[in-house]
Design a protein around this motif. Structure first.
Motif, PDB file in Angstrom:
ATOM      1  N   VAL A  37     -34.740  18.912 126.860  1.00 60.80           N
ATOM      2  CA  VAL A  37     -36.135  18.823 126.414  1.00 60.80           C
ATOM      3  C   VAL A  37     -36.669  20.246 126.318  1.00 60.80           C
ATOM      4  O   VAL A  37     -36.426  21.066 127.204  1.00 60.80           O
ATOM      5  CB  VAL A  37     -37.001  18.002 127.399  1.00 60.80           C
ATOM      6  CG1 VAL A  37     -38.469  18.027 126.997  1.00 60.80           C
ATOM      7  CG2 VAL A  37     -36.493  16.574 127.515  1.00 60.80           C
ATOM      8  N   ARG A  38     -37.378  20.548 125.247  1.00 60.21           N
ATOM      9  CA  ARG A  38     -38.064  21.832 125.093  1.00 60.21           C
ATOM     10  C   ARG A  38     -39.545  21.514 124.920  1.00 60.21           C
ATOM     11  O   ARG A  38     -39.914  20.670 124.116  1.00 60.21           O
ATOM     12  CB  ARG A  38     -37.565  22.597 123.868  1.00 60.21           C
ATOM     13  CG  ARG A  38     -36.086  22.893 123.833  1.00 60.21           C
ATOM     14  CD  ARG A  38     -35.655  24.017 124.701  1.00 60.21           C
ATOM     15  NE  ARG A  38     -36.136  25.296 124.210  1.00 60.21           N
ATOM     16  CZ  ARG A  38     -35.993  26.419 124.893  1.00 60.21           C
ATOM     17  NH1 ARG A  38     -35.393  26.426 126.054  1.00 60.21           N
ATOM     18  NH2 ARG A  38     -36.450  27.547 124.406  1.00 60.21           N
ATOM     19  N   GLN A  39     -40.391  22.187 125.654  1.00 60.81           N
ATOM     20  CA  GLN A  39     -41.827  21.973 125.518  1.00 60.81           C
ATOM     21  C   GLN A  39     -42.415  22.979 124.540  1.00 60.81           C
ATOM     22  O   GLN A  39     -41.850  24.049 124.330  1.00 60.81           O
ATOM     23  CB  GLN A  39     -42.515  22.025 126.877  1.00 60.81           C
ATOM     24  CG  GLN A  39     -42.474  23.372 127.567  1.00 60.81           C
ATOM     25  CD  GLN A  39     -43.673  24.248 127.247  1.00 60.81           C
ATOM     26  OE1 GLN A  39     -44.763  23.748 126.987  1.00 60.81           O
ATOM     27  NE2 GLN A  39     -43.474  25.539 127.253  1.00 60.81           N
ATOM     28  N   GLY A  40     -43.521  22.621 123.930  1.00 58.52           N
ATOM     29  CA  GLY A  40     -44.167  23.507 122.976  1.00 58.52           C
ATOM     30  C   GLY A  40     -45.665  23.254 122.920  1.00 58.52           C
ATOM     31  O   GLY A  40     -46.220  22.538 123.760  1.00 58.52           O
ATOM     32  N   LYS A  41     -46.294  23.840 121.924  1.00 51.92           N
ATOM     33  CA  LYS A  41     -47.743  23.694 121.725  1.00 51.92           C
ATOM     34  C   LYS A  41     -47.991  23.311 120.270  1.00 51.92           C
ATOM     35  O   LYS A  41     -47.263  23.724 119.381  1.00 51.92           O
ATOM     36  CB  LYS A  41     -48.476  25.006 122.010  1.00 51.92           C
ATOM     37  CG  LYS A  41     -48.285  25.541 123.410  1.00 51.92           C
ATOM     38  CD  LYS A  41     -48.999  26.871 123.584  1.00 51.92           C
ATOM     39  CE  LYS A  41     -48.104  27.984 123.081  1.00 51.92           C
ATOM     40  NZ  LYS A  41     -48.580  29.328 123.406  1.00 51.92           N
ATOM     41  N   ARG A  42     -49.043  22.554 120.045  1.00 54.32           N
ATOM     42  CA  ARG A  42     -49.449  22.177 118.691  1.00 54.32           C
ATOM     43  C   ARG A  42     -50.919  22.528 118.527  1.00 54.32           C
ATOM     44  O   ARG A  42     -51.752  22.199 119.372  1.00 54.32           O
ATOM     45  CB  ARG A  42     -49.243  20.681 118.476  1.00 54.32           C
ATOM     46  CG  ARG A  42     -49.807  20.179 117.156  1.00 54.32           C
ATOM     47  CD  ARG A  42     -49.706  18.668 117.084  1.00 54.32           C
ATOM     48  NE  ARG A  42     -50.591  18.143 116.071  1.00 54.32           N
ATOM     49  CZ  ARG A  42     -50.198  17.321 115.127  1.00 54.32           C
ATOM     50  NH1 ARG A  42     -48.950  16.924 115.070  1.00 54.32           N
ATOM     51  NH2 ARG A  42     -51.066  16.868 114.247  1.00 54.32           N
ATOM     52  N   PHE A  43     -51.220  23.203 117.420  1.00 51.33           N
ATOM     53  CA  PHE A  43     -52.601  23.553 117.090  1.00 51.33           C
ATOM     54  C   PHE A  43     -52.932  22.941 115.740  1.00 51.33           C
ATOM     55  O   PHE A  43     -52.100  22.968 114.831  1.00 51.33           O
ATOM     56  CB  PHE A  43     -52.773  25.080 116.998  1.00 51.33           C
ATOM     57  CG  PHE A  43     -52.472  25.807 118.272  1.00 51.33           C
ATOM     58  CD1 PHE A  43     -53.460  26.008 119.217  1.00 51.33           C
ATOM     59  CD2 PHE A  43     -51.201  26.287 118.530  1.00 51.33           C
ATOM     60  CE1 PHE A  43     -53.176  26.684 120.397  1.00 51.33           C
ATOM     61  CE2 PHE A  43     -50.908  26.959 119.707  1.00 51.33           C
ATOM     62  CZ  PHE A  43     -51.902  27.157 120.639  1.00 51.33           C
ATOM     63  N   GLU A  44     -54.121  22.388 115.601  1.00 45.90           N
ATOM     64  CA  GLU A  44     -54.616  21.903 114.320  1.00 45.90           C
ATOM     65  C   GLU A  44     -55.770  22.800 113.903  1.00 45.90           C
ATOM     66  O   GLU A  44     -56.749  22.941 114.630  1.00 45.90           O
ATOM     67  CB  GLU A  44     -55.065  20.449 114.419  1.00 45.90           C
ATOM     68  CG  GLU A  44     -53.923  19.493 114.672  1.00 45.90           C
ATOM     69  CD  GLU A  44     -54.349  18.039 114.665  1.00 45.90           C
ATOM     70  OE1 GLU A  44     -55.517  17.740 114.336  1.00 45.90           O
ATOM     71  OE2 GLU A  44     -53.497  17.198 115.000  1.00 45.90           O
ATOM     72  N   VAL A  45     -55.625  23.426 112.741  1.00 44.05           N
ATOM     73  CA  VAL A  45     -56.610  24.382 112.250  1.00 44.05           C
ATOM     74  C   VAL A  45     -57.244  23.802 110.989  1.00 44.05           C
ATOM     75  O   VAL A  45     -56.536  23.499 110.021  1.00 44.05           O
ATOM     76  CB  VAL A  45     -55.942  25.740 111.923  1.00 44.05           C
ATOM     77  CG1 VAL A  45     -56.970  26.741 111.431  1.00 44.05           C
ATOM     78  CG2 VAL A  45     -55.198  26.277 113.140  1.00 44.05           C
ATOM     79  N   GLU A  46     -58.552  23.607 111.001  1.00 51.04           N
ATOM     80  CA  GLU A  46     -59.262  23.142 109.810  1.00 51.04           C
ATOM     81  C   GLU A  46     -59.748  24.350 109.026  1.00 51.04           C
ATOM     82  O   GLU A  46     -60.332  25.270 109.596  1.00 51.04           O
ATOM     83  CB  GLU A  46     -60.438  22.250 110.195  1.00 51.04           C
ATOM     84  CG  GLU A  46     -60.010  20.898 110.719  1.00 51.04           C
ATOM     85  CD  GLU A  46     -61.181  19.954 110.955  1.00 51.04           C
ATOM     86  OE1 GLU A  46     -62.328  20.294 110.601  1.00 51.04           O
ATOM     87  OE2 GLU A  46     -60.934  18.871 111.498  1.00 51.04           O
ATOM     88  N   ILE A  47     -59.498  24.321 107.725  1.00 55.42           N
ATOM     89  CA  ILE A  47     -59.890  25.433 106.863  1.00 55.42           C
ATOM     90  C   ILE A  47     -60.736  24.911 105.717  1.00 55.42           C
ATOM     91  O   ILE A  47     -60.605  23.766 105.302  1.00 55.42           O
ATOM     92  CB  ILE A  47     -58.652  26.193 106.320  1.00 55.42           C
ATOM     93  CG1 ILE A  47     -57.722  25.244 105.575  1.00 55.42           C
ATOM     94  CG2 ILE A  47     -57.909  26.882 107.439  1.00 55.42           C
ATOM     95  CD1 ILE A  47     -56.567  25.925 104.892  1.00 55.42           C
ATOM     96  N   ASP A  48     -61.614  25.770 105.205  1.00 57.33           N
ATOM     97  CA  ASP A  48     -62.418  25.428 104.036  1.00 57.33           C
ATOM     98  C   ASP A  48     -61.535  25.420 102.803  1.00 57.33           C
ATOM     99  O   ASP A  48     -60.636  26.249 102.666  1.00 57.33           O
ATOM    100  CB  ASP A  48     -63.549  26.448 103.826  1.00 57.33           C
ATOM    101  CG  ASP A  48     -64.627  26.327 104.888  1.00 57.33           C
ATOM    102  OD1 ASP A  48     -64.814  25.227 105.425  1.00 57.33           O
ATOM    103  OD2 ASP A  48     -65.278  27.349 105.169  1.00 57.33           O
ATOM    104  N   GLY A  49     -61.787  24.500 101.922  1.00 56.75           N
ATOM    105  CA  GLY A  49     -61.078  24.472 100.649  1.00 56.75           C
ATOM    106  C   GLY A  49     -59.683  23.911 100.754  1.00 56.75           C
ATOM    107  O   GLY A  49     -59.331  23.206 101.696  1.00 56.75           O
ATOM    108  N   GLU A  50     -58.878  24.241  99.749  1.00 57.84           N
ATOM    109  CA  GLU A  50     -57.513  23.746  99.644  1.00 57.84           C
ATOM    110  C   GLU A  50     -56.571  24.518 100.559  1.00 57.84           C
ATOM    111  O   GLU A  50     -56.803  25.683 100.861  1.00 57.84           O
ATOM    112  CB  GLU A  50     -57.017  23.895  98.200  1.00 57.84           C
ATOM    113  CG  GLU A  50     -57.802  23.078  97.197  1.00 57.84           C
ATOM    114  CD  GLU A  50     -57.524  21.593  97.333  1.00 57.84           C
ATOM    115  OE1 GLU A  50     -56.369  21.211  97.577  1.00 57.84           O
ATOM    116  OE2 GLU A  50     -58.473  20.810  97.188  1.00 57.84           O
TER     117      GLU A  50
END
Length: 80
Positions: A37-50
């Motif tokens: 098992v390898r642990q990690g991180k997840r980030f969700e980044v909201e950006i304007d436009g496409e």
């Protein structure tokens, strides 16, 4: 508005004590057949436009600068 995901993981050559502890505990909980098992991180980044290539490049720069430590981690950027 678009949502871009940045997944950050330790490089394969870097020891992962948290992942190792999880892998060792799984058989005790009845989950056999897991070898690592390898642990990690997840980030969700909201950006304007496409989420065009320029926007993804900007998010990659953010990941390089703030979200990941490029010495010990890799990251992947993808549109959600």
């Amino acid at each position: 508005m678009a949502r871009v995901v940045v997944d950050v993981m330790l490089k394969p050559e870097i020891l992962d004590p948290q992942g190792r502890a999880i892998a060792q505990k799984l058989p005790q909980l009845g989950f056999d057949g897991v070898t690592a098992v390898r642990q990690g991180k997840r980030f969700e980044v909201e950006i304007d436009g496409e989420a065009d290539e320029a926007a993804l490049d900007r998010v990659r720069k953010i990941a390089e600068t703030m979200l990941a430590n490029p010495v010990i981690e890799t990251f992947d950027v993808r549109v959600l």
